[in-house]
Write an enzyme that holds these catalytic residues in place. Structure first.
Site, PDB file in Angstrom:
ATOM      1  N   ARG A 117      -2.864 -23.791  30.553  1.00  0.00           N
ATOM      2  CA  ARG A 117      -2.364 -24.694  31.591  1.00  0.00           C
ATOM      3  C   ARG A 117      -1.397 -25.624  30.879  1.00  0.00           C
ATOM      4  O   ARG A 117      -1.668 -26.071  29.764  1.00  0.00           O
ATOM      5  CB  ARG A 117      -3.523 -25.415  32.257  1.00  0.00           C
ATOM      6  CG  ARG A 117      -4.457 -24.390  32.936  1.00  0.00           C
ATOM      7  CD  ARG A 117      -5.224 -24.953  34.098  1.00  0.00           C
ATOM      8  NE  ARG A 117      -5.479 -23.914  35.093  1.00  0.00           N
ATOM      9  CZ  ARG A 117      -6.595 -23.193  35.183  1.00  0.00           C
ATOM     10  NH1 ARG A 117      -7.577 -23.374  34.334  1.00  0.00           N
ATOM     11  NH2 ARG A 117      -6.735 -22.289  36.125  1.00  0.00           N
ATOM     12  N   GLY A 125      -1.935 -17.281  39.108  1.00  0.00           N
ATOM     13  CA  GLY A 125      -2.408 -17.689  40.428  1.00  0.00           C
ATOM     14  C   GLY A 125      -1.359 -18.514  41.168  1.00  0.00           C
ATOM     15  O   GLY A 125      -0.192 -18.553  40.764  1.00  0.00           O
ATOM     16  N   SER A 158      -5.771 -13.508  40.018  1.00  0.00           N
ATOM     17  CA  SER A 158      -6.700 -14.565  40.418  1.00  0.00           C
ATOM     18  C   SER A 158      -7.988 -13.902  40.855  1.00  0.00           C
ATOM     19  O   SER A 158      -7.964 -13.004  41.687  1.00  0.00           O
ATOM     20  CB  SER A 158      -6.105 -15.341  41.595  1.00  0.00           C
ATOM     21  OG  SER A 158      -7.117 -15.978  42.317  1.00  0.00           O
ATOM     22  N   ASP A 180     -10.213 -15.068  42.645  1.00  0.00           N
ATOM     23  CA  ASP A 180     -10.702 -15.571  43.935  1.00  0.00           C
ATOM     24  C   ASP A 180     -10.166 -14.818  45.153  1.00  0.00           C
ATOM     25  O   ASP A 180     -10.620 -15.044  46.256  1.00  0.00           O
ATOM     26  CB  ASP A 180     -10.301 -17.048  44.107  1.00  0.00           C
ATOM     27  CG  ASP A 180     -11.013 -17.938  43.113  1.00  0.00           C
ATOM     28  OD1 ASP A 180     -12.066 -17.516  42.618  1.00  0.00           O
ATOM     29  OD2 ASP A 180     -10.518 -19.043  42.838  1.00  0.00           O
ATOM     30  N   ARG A 218     -35.041 -20.810  43.055  1.00  0.00           N
ATOM     31  CA  ARG A 218     -34.297 -20.896  41.790  1.00  0.00           C
ATOM     32  C   ARG A 218     -32.811 -20.876  42.084  1.00  0.00           C
ATOM     33  O   ARG A 218     -32.384 -20.197  43.014  1.00  0.00           O
ATOM     34  CB  ARG A 218     -34.625 -19.702  40.882  1.00  0.00           C
ATOM     35  CG  ARG A 218     -36.099 -19.524  40.587  1.00  0.00           C
ATOM     36  CD  ARG A 218     -36.602 -20.636  39.664  1.00  0.00           C
ATOM     37  NE  ARG A 218     -38.044 -20.779  39.761  1.00  0.00           N
ATOM     38  CZ  ARG A 218     -38.905 -20.204  38.938  1.00  0.00           C
ATOM     39  NH1 ARG A 218     -38.463 -19.432  37.978  1.00  0.00           N
ATOM     40  NH2 ARG A 218     -40.202 -20.396  39.084  1.00  0.00           N
ATOM     41  N   HIS A 245     -18.674 -18.356  34.473  1.00  0.00           N
ATOM     42  CA  HIS A 245     -17.597 -17.571  33.861  1.00  0.00           C
ATOM     43  C   HIS A 245     -17.890 -16.101  33.675  1.00  0.00           C
ATOM     44  O   HIS A 245     -16.974 -15.337  33.377  1.00  0.00           O
ATOM     45  CB  HIS A 245     -17.165 -18.222  32.551  1.00  0.00           C
ATOM     46  CG  HIS A 245     -16.280 -19.398  32.805  1.00  0.00           C
ATOM     47  ND1 HIS A 245     -16.785 -20.608  33.193  1.00  0.00           N
ATOM     48  CD2 HIS A 245     -14.938 -19.510  32.808  1.00  0.00           C
ATOM     49  CE1 HIS A 245     -15.782 -21.450  33.392  1.00  0.00           C
ATOM     50  NE2 HIS A 245     -14.649 -20.811  33.172  1.00  0.00           N
ATOM     51  N   GLN A 268     -18.209 -14.188  35.882  1.00  0.00           N
ATOM     52  CA  GLN A 268     -17.452 -13.519  36.948  1.00  0.00           C
ATOM     53  C   GLN A 268     -16.032 -13.200  36.503  1.00  0.00           C
ATOM     54  O   GLN A 268     -15.392 -12.292  36.991  1.00  0.00           O
ATOM     55  CB  GLN A 268     -17.372 -14.430  38.183  1.00  0.00           C
ATOM     56  CG  GLN A 268     -18.710 -14.668  38.813  1.00  0.00           C
ATOM     57  CD  GLN A 268     -18.683 -15.860  39.751  1.00  0.00           C
ATOM     58  OE1 GLN A 268     -18.355 -15.751  40.919  1.00  0.00           O
ATOM     59  NE2 GLN A 268     -19.033 -17.024  39.228  1.00  0.00           N
ATOM     60  N   THR A 310     -17.029  10.519  50.891  1.00  0.00           N
ATOM     61  CA  THR A 310     -17.022  11.532  49.833  1.00  0.00           C
ATOM     62  C   THR A 310     -16.490  10.899  48.564  1.00  0.00           C
ATOM     63  O   THR A 310     -15.610  10.039  48.617  1.00  0.00           O
ATOM     64  CB  THR A 310     -16.131  12.739  50.194  1.00  0.00           C
ATOM     65  OG1 THR A 310     -15.933  13.515  48.998  1.00  0.00           O
ATOM     66  CG2 THR A 310     -14.761  12.337  50.694  1.00  0.00           C
ATOM     67  N   ASN A 342     -12.374  11.384  47.682  1.00  0.00           N
ATOM     68  CA  ASN A 342     -11.266  10.677  48.340  1.00  0.00           C
ATOM     69  C   ASN A 342     -10.206  11.647  48.862  1.00  0.00           C
ATOM     70  O   ASN A 342      -9.011  11.473  48.623  1.00  0.00           O
ATOM     71  CB  ASN A 342     -10.625   9.672  47.366  1.00  0.00           C
ATOM     72  CG  ASN A 342      -9.801   8.618  48.102  1.00  0.00           C
ATOM     73  OD1 ASN A 342     -10.029   8.380  49.286  1.00  0.00           O
ATOM     74  ND2 ASN A 342      -8.849   8.012  47.437  1.00  0.00           N
TER      75      ASN A 342
HETATM   76  P1  ADP Z   1      -3.295 -20.733  38.533  1.00  0.00           P
HETATM   77  O1  ADP Z   1      -1.970 -20.122  38.256  1.00  0.00           O
HETATM   78  O2  ADP Z   1      -4.414 -19.860  38.103  1.00  0.00           O
HETATM   79  O3  ADP Z   1      -3.401 -21.224  39.950  1.00  0.00           O
HETATM   80  P2  ADP Z   1      -2.891 -23.499  37.604  1.00  0.00           P
HETATM   81  O4  ADP Z   1      -2.893 -24.077  38.958  1.00  0.00           O
HETATM   82  O5  ADP Z   1      -3.640 -24.212  36.550  1.00  0.00           O
HETATM   83  O6  ADP Z   1      -3.452 -21.992  37.563  1.00  0.00           O
HETATM   84  O7  ADP Z   1      -1.374 -23.355  37.152  1.00  0.00           O
HETATM   85  C1  ADP Z   1      -1.030 -22.831  35.882  1.00  0.00           C
HETATM   86  C2  ADP Z   1       0.194 -23.509  35.349  1.00  0.00           C
HETATM   87  O8  ADP Z   1       1.297 -23.321  36.223  1.00  0.00           O
HETATM   88  C3  ADP Z   1       0.089 -25.014  35.232  1.00  0.00           C
HETATM   89  O9  ADP Z   1      -0.585 -25.424  34.072  1.00  0.00           O
HETATM   90  C4  ADP Z   1       1.557 -25.420  35.179  1.00  0.00           C
HETATM   91  O10 ADP Z   1       2.103 -25.156  33.922  1.00  0.00           O
HETATM   92  C5  ADP Z   1       2.175 -24.446  36.174  1.00  0.00           C
HETATM   93  N1  ADP Z   1       2.269 -25.118  37.489  1.00  0.00           N
HETATM   94  C6  ADP Z   1       1.275 -25.266  38.414  1.00  0.00           C
HETATM   95  N2  ADP Z   1       1.715 -25.952  39.480  1.00  0.00           N
HETATM   96  C7  ADP Z   1       3.015 -26.236  39.242  1.00  0.00           C
HETATM   97  C8  ADP Z   1       4.037 -26.930  39.962  1.00  0.00           C
HETATM   98  N3  ADP Z   1       3.787 -27.474  41.166  1.00  0.00           N
HETATM   99  N4  ADP Z   1       5.271 -27.020  39.401  1.00  0.00           N
HETATM  100  C9  ADP Z   1       5.494 -26.475  38.192  1.00  0.00           C
HETATM  101  N5  ADP Z   1       4.583 -25.831  37.468  1.00  0.00           N
HETATM  102  C10 ADP Z   1       3.366 -25.706  37.974  1.00  0.00           C
END
Ligand code: ADP
Length: 525
Positions: free
Chosen positions: A74, A104, A150, A152, A279, A285, A287, A517, A520
């Site tokens: 990040r 993502g 991603s 998710d 429980r 992580h 996942q 099957t 496929n």
């Molecule tokens: P993901 O891509 O998994 O959603 P993040 O949201 O942490 O993960 O984004 C990854 C990186 O993308 C960030 O650390 C930053 O460098 C860049 N990034 C995210 N949002 C922005 C934005 N609005 N403008 C510019 N760069 C961004």
């Protein structure tokens, strides 16, 4: 175009390596140079040794590896224009003319920012003497193609994001394991899965494991006293003979007023109101980690290859696109539309417009939610009116994993609408020999995760005198419809019955084939 760059950014996802491998090798195959930008945008901003040429062998032996060998990070600096200016300088100094970005929605938002500012960044770099007019001329455009990595499955524009299928496998394995211990001790488990903003993993995990209750951000429980409703369903389940109870909670679950619902809170409620031993398992992580599923490897490989093809076919594109999966086809969609639609879901959830959030997630998401809600019930809904039908469910062909799951769904959804579901054992032989018995709600309990075919299956296609025997049994049990879950012999048998409907009026009923099957290779699916 001669040189492209590839990077992985944001949260890592299983399948990213397969995507990098496909990008590198497809690019090399088209005589392009490929640079890996290590550690995502951080590497782009830092430059130097973080931008490295990739060879065919650089991506050998990584297809099956989880995480990303080129690193992900990040990077806050990239969120500022200054950081992006530095990144642009490094790209140009390495002669990188186009980018493939795997990440993502955050990472792809960054991609969008970089591309939209590109002309201004070029001007500034030229003004400061960081790049020559020739370099500025050569790098007028920065084509960008995104791949959505991603776990998710939280982005509009693709049916599946890279990594989601693997994460779902991890959840299903974990819940299956928990279910066996829960059943042994008659325990209740609350399982928390990832998904801060998206309930895909929780919902599909619940669908795939036959969990008893699921909480997702997009569609919080629709009654004020949801705790009471959940406890009533679980209590009822125990009364009808369930030995285990599993509640799956997405980490971003909340109630209709936006108050978070934590797994610990669910545990507390269940313990207090049901007086049972509960429980909590937070899957965390695990996942994300580990080897990608076959589906993720193939999705990533096909998408990676498509991303390079897209760059080559639209060299001068000024609008970034994303490679997504649409009904099993790989296609390119506009990145900005992808991002806008994705944010719309979040806005709808924040504004507590839950039906809008669900419809933005798409038809199959909403449908899955409804199906989970029905299937988890301890007993069917009371049916007031409507036509009650008698419908047969059977197999034909070789066994295929999922056959039992389909029987469970068919029986429960049918019974829930007031129909009588008749299970036919041992395929068409059983149908001829009257191996027919009504299937009730709890007769299919536990079917979700069982391999093989509990009803029995074989490749026999009816012939000769069997048609008479089958017609007699259909009449005797008053069949008004027949569902054949199976392979090619099921298709053949269905056609044989249909073609004889003049001779045997009992065959003149709706017949549905559900292709099952491992090969496929069935038409229509
Ligand atoms: P993901 O891509 O998994 O959603 P993040 O949201 O942490 O993960 O984004 C990854 C990186 O993308 C960030 O650390 C930053 O460098 C860049 N990034 C995210 N949002 C922005 C934005 N609005 N403008 C510019 N760069 C961004």
């Amino acid at each position: 175009m001669k040189t492209i760059g590839v990077l992985t950014s944001g949260g890592d996802a299983p399948g990213m390596n397969a995507a990098v491998r496909a990008v590198v090798r497809t690019a090399l195959d088209h005589d392009l140079q490929v640079y890996a930008i290590y550690e995502g945008y951080q590497g782009m901003v830092d430059g130097g040794g973080r931008i490295q040429p990739m060879l065919w062998k650089s991506v050998g032996g990584i297809l099956h590896r989880g995480g990303t060998i080129i690193g992900s990070a990040r990077c806050d600096r990239f969120k500022d224009r200054n950081g992006r200016l530095q990144a642009a300088r490094n790209l140009i100094h390495n002669s990188i003319e186009a980018l493939i970005i795997i990440g993502g929605d955050g990472s792809l938002t960054g991609a969008q920012a970089l591309q939209s500012e590109w002309p201004g960044l070029l001007r500034d770099l030229q003004a400061s003497g960081d790049i020559s007019p020739e370099q500025a001329e050569r790098h007028q455009h920065l084509p960008i193609v995104g791949l959505i990595g991603s776990i998710d499955n939280d982005m509009w524009g693709t049916d599946m994001t890279i990594g989601a299928d693997t994460a779902l496998h991890r959840i299903v394995d974990a819940v299956d394991a928990i279910t066996s211990t829960a059943a042994s001790h008659q325990r209740t488990f609350v399982v928390e899965v990832m998904g801060r903003r998206c309930g895909y993993l929780a919902l599909m995990g619940a669908l795939a494991t036959g969990a008893d209750w699921v909480l997702i951000p997009e569609n919080p429980p629709d009654v004020e006293d949801w705790e009471g409703k959940m406890c009533a369903v679980l209590r009822k389940g125990r009364e009808v003979g369930r030995r285990d109870s599993i509640v799956i909670v997405a980490e971003g679950a909340h109630d209709r007023h936006g108050r978070p619902i934590s797994s610990q809170y669910v545990r507390q409620v269940l313990e207090e109101r049901l007086n049972v031993d509960v429980r909590v398992t937070v899957l965390g992580h695990v996942q994300r980690g580990g080897s990608p599923s076959a589906f993720d490897r193939n999705l990533s490989t096909l998408s990676g290859a498509a991303a390079v093809a897209e760059l080559l076919s639209a060299e001068r594109r000024t609008e970034p696109c994303v490679i997504g999966l649409d009904g099993n086809k790989i296609r390119a969609v506009s990145l900005s539309r992808c991002l806008t639609q994705t944010w719309e879901v979040e806005k709808a959830v924040q504004a507590q417009e839950f039906s809008r959030a669900m419809s933005l997630r798409g038809h199959s998401f909403s449908e899955s939610f409804q199906i989970v809600r029905t299937l988890v019930r301890a007993l069917p809904h009371p049916v007031e009116s409507g036509r009650r039908l008698r419908m047969g469910v059977m197999h034909a062909g070789g066994p295929a994993p999922g056959m039992n799951t389909a029987v469970r769904a068919a029986v429960r959804l049918g019974v829930d609408k007031g129909h009588t579901m008749l299970g036919v054992r041992n395929g068409f032989r059983g149908l001829a020999q009257d191996e027919i018995r009504e299937l009730a709600w709890m007769d299919v309990a536990g079917f979700t995760s069982r391999g093989g075919a509990e009803l029995g299956t074989n490749r026999h296609v009816p012939e000769g005198g069997e048609f008479y025997a089958i017609a007699r049994n259909l009449e005797k049990h008053r069949f008004e419809g027949l569902l054949i879950i199976g392979g090619w012999s099921g298709y053949q048998a269905a056609l044989e019955l249909h073609q004889r409907r003049e001779e045997f009026p009992a065959f003149n009923i709706p017949i549905v084939c559900l292709p099952a099957t491992i090969n496929n290779n069935l038409p229509g699916a």
